[in-house]
Every structure is written in C-alpha cells, then in structure tokens.
Scaffold this active site. Structure first.
Site, PDB file in Angstrom:
ATOM      1  CG  ASP A 101      -1.662   1.210   1.456  1.00 19.48           C
ATOM      2  OD1 ASP A 101      -2.244   1.718   0.478  1.00 19.48           O
ATOM      3  OD2 ASP A 101      -1.697   1.693   2.610  1.00 19.48           O
TER       4      ASP A 101
ATOM      5  CG  ASP B  38      -1.255   7.559   0.088  1.00 17.76           C
ATOM      6  OD1 ASP B  38      -0.201   8.054  -0.343  1.00 17.76           O
ATOM      7  OD2 ASP B  38      -2.304   7.498  -0.577  1.00 17.76           O
TER       8      ASP B  38
HETATM    9 MG   LIG Z   1      -2.740   3.407   3.288  1.00 18.40          MG
END
Ligand SMILES: [Mg+2]
Ligand SMILES: [Zn+2]
Length: 190
Positions: A9, A11
């Site tokens: 992932d 962010d």
């Molecule tokens: Mg995230």
C-alpha cells in the site's frame, strides 16, 4: 521457481498520509510537495528486493473521482515522484497499480469498479502478468481493507498501525510500527 512479491500500500506505508483539516482525516498527499518517503522505507524495500521479492505498489486514489480536488495529473505526478525517489535509493518497483475509482463518484467512468481494495483485483493481475506466486507473497498496508485484499488473494498480510488506526478485523498475520519492521518480519519468515 515462480517469483514472489511484496505488495505495498502506498500512503501510510511508503510515505506518510497527510492530515486534512477540512475532512479531519489522514489522506493521500494532494500535492507533489506534500509527498516524501517515510524514514527507513527505502532501506526496507532495498532489503526486500535483495531477498528476491518483486515490489508492487497497490493504491486506492479516489480523490479525483470523489471531488476532483486532486487533478489526475497530480495523482500521476505523485506516483512518478514515488518511483524517482525510490530509484535514487536503488529501489525498483515492478509495478504501481492505482485504482482511481470511488463507488460514490458521479463522474462517468470513475464510479463502481472491480479494482478498488479490498478487491484482490491487482494482486490477481500481478499473478497473471508476472507469474507471481501469491502463496509466497506478502502485503503490507495500514488499513483493514489492505488486510482484506491480501486475504482475498491468499497473500500473507502485515498491517502497519500508524497515525489514526487501531487493531481491528480482519486480523493480519502480524502488526508492525512501520515498513522497516514489516520488512524484518517478512525476511525472518522467508
Ligand atoms: Mg494506506
Ligand atoms: Zn478501481
């Protein structure tokens, strides 16, 4: 042997999420200038790469679809910046898969989709495109949706508990403070 991957992932994992006063939530950076790598993230990715893991980013970026506040060019520019900053640190991304959709979007083509996490769509695509061995692969994310996505694809999940999150279902294999600690867990189990 089929290649293995660490799905990442973006962010809250590779780079910090950014506090948005208007929505009172941690969100994706909405300007290139708000993007930076998390401390230790590049080193962690370099270590995973050295151990033979392909690095594949899987990110939901619904900001344009939801409000058009972040222009598409900026979303692209931030992903470009991610790749450049990592390349300078010797990290090569195998792919960056970005879902630009949001179920509540009123923009044609940006509404309900098959690829938004927790859908395992991009992980299964990586299996098809690159022959990734999902059973030998991991996903590192900071949201319950990342863990659900990993489970749906048969990938081991590590959840980073940062900024605004608490432990919740579905349960990952392990929790970590940051990507560095997640990489240590992965390398110790490999
Ligand atoms: Mg995230
Ligand atoms: Zn999508």
């Amino acid at each position: 042997m089929k290649p293995k991957a660490v799905f990442l992932d973006r962010d809250g994992v590779i780079n910090p999420s950014v506090w948005n006063e208007a929505t009172k939530a941690f969100e994706s950076p909405h300007r290139v200038g708000d993007f930076c790598l998390n401390p230790g993230a590049a080193q962690a990715m370099r270590d995973l790469q050295k151990a033979g893991f392909a690095l594949i980013v899987v990110t939901n970026q619904p900001s344009y679809a939801k409000s058009k506040k972040t222009p598409l060019e900026v979303i692209t520019a931030i992903n470009d910046r991610l790749a450049v900053d990592l390349a300078q640190e010797g990290v090569v991304l195998k792919a960056v898969f970005t879902c630009l959709h949001h179920p509540e979007s009123l923009l044609p083509g940006y509404g309900a989709c098959a690829c938004r996490k927790p859908s395992p769509y991009f992980l299964l695509q990586a299996e098809r495109w690159f022959g990734i061995d999902l059973c030998a692969s991991w996903m590192v994310g900071d949201r319950a949706t990342d863990v659900a996505c990993a489970h749906a694809a048969g990938v081991k999940a590590i959840r980073i508990l940062g900024q605004d999150q608490a432990r919740a279902d579905p349960k990952p294999l392990a929790y970590a403070q940051d990507l560095r600690q997640a990489a240590t867990i992965i390398l110790q189990s490999a």
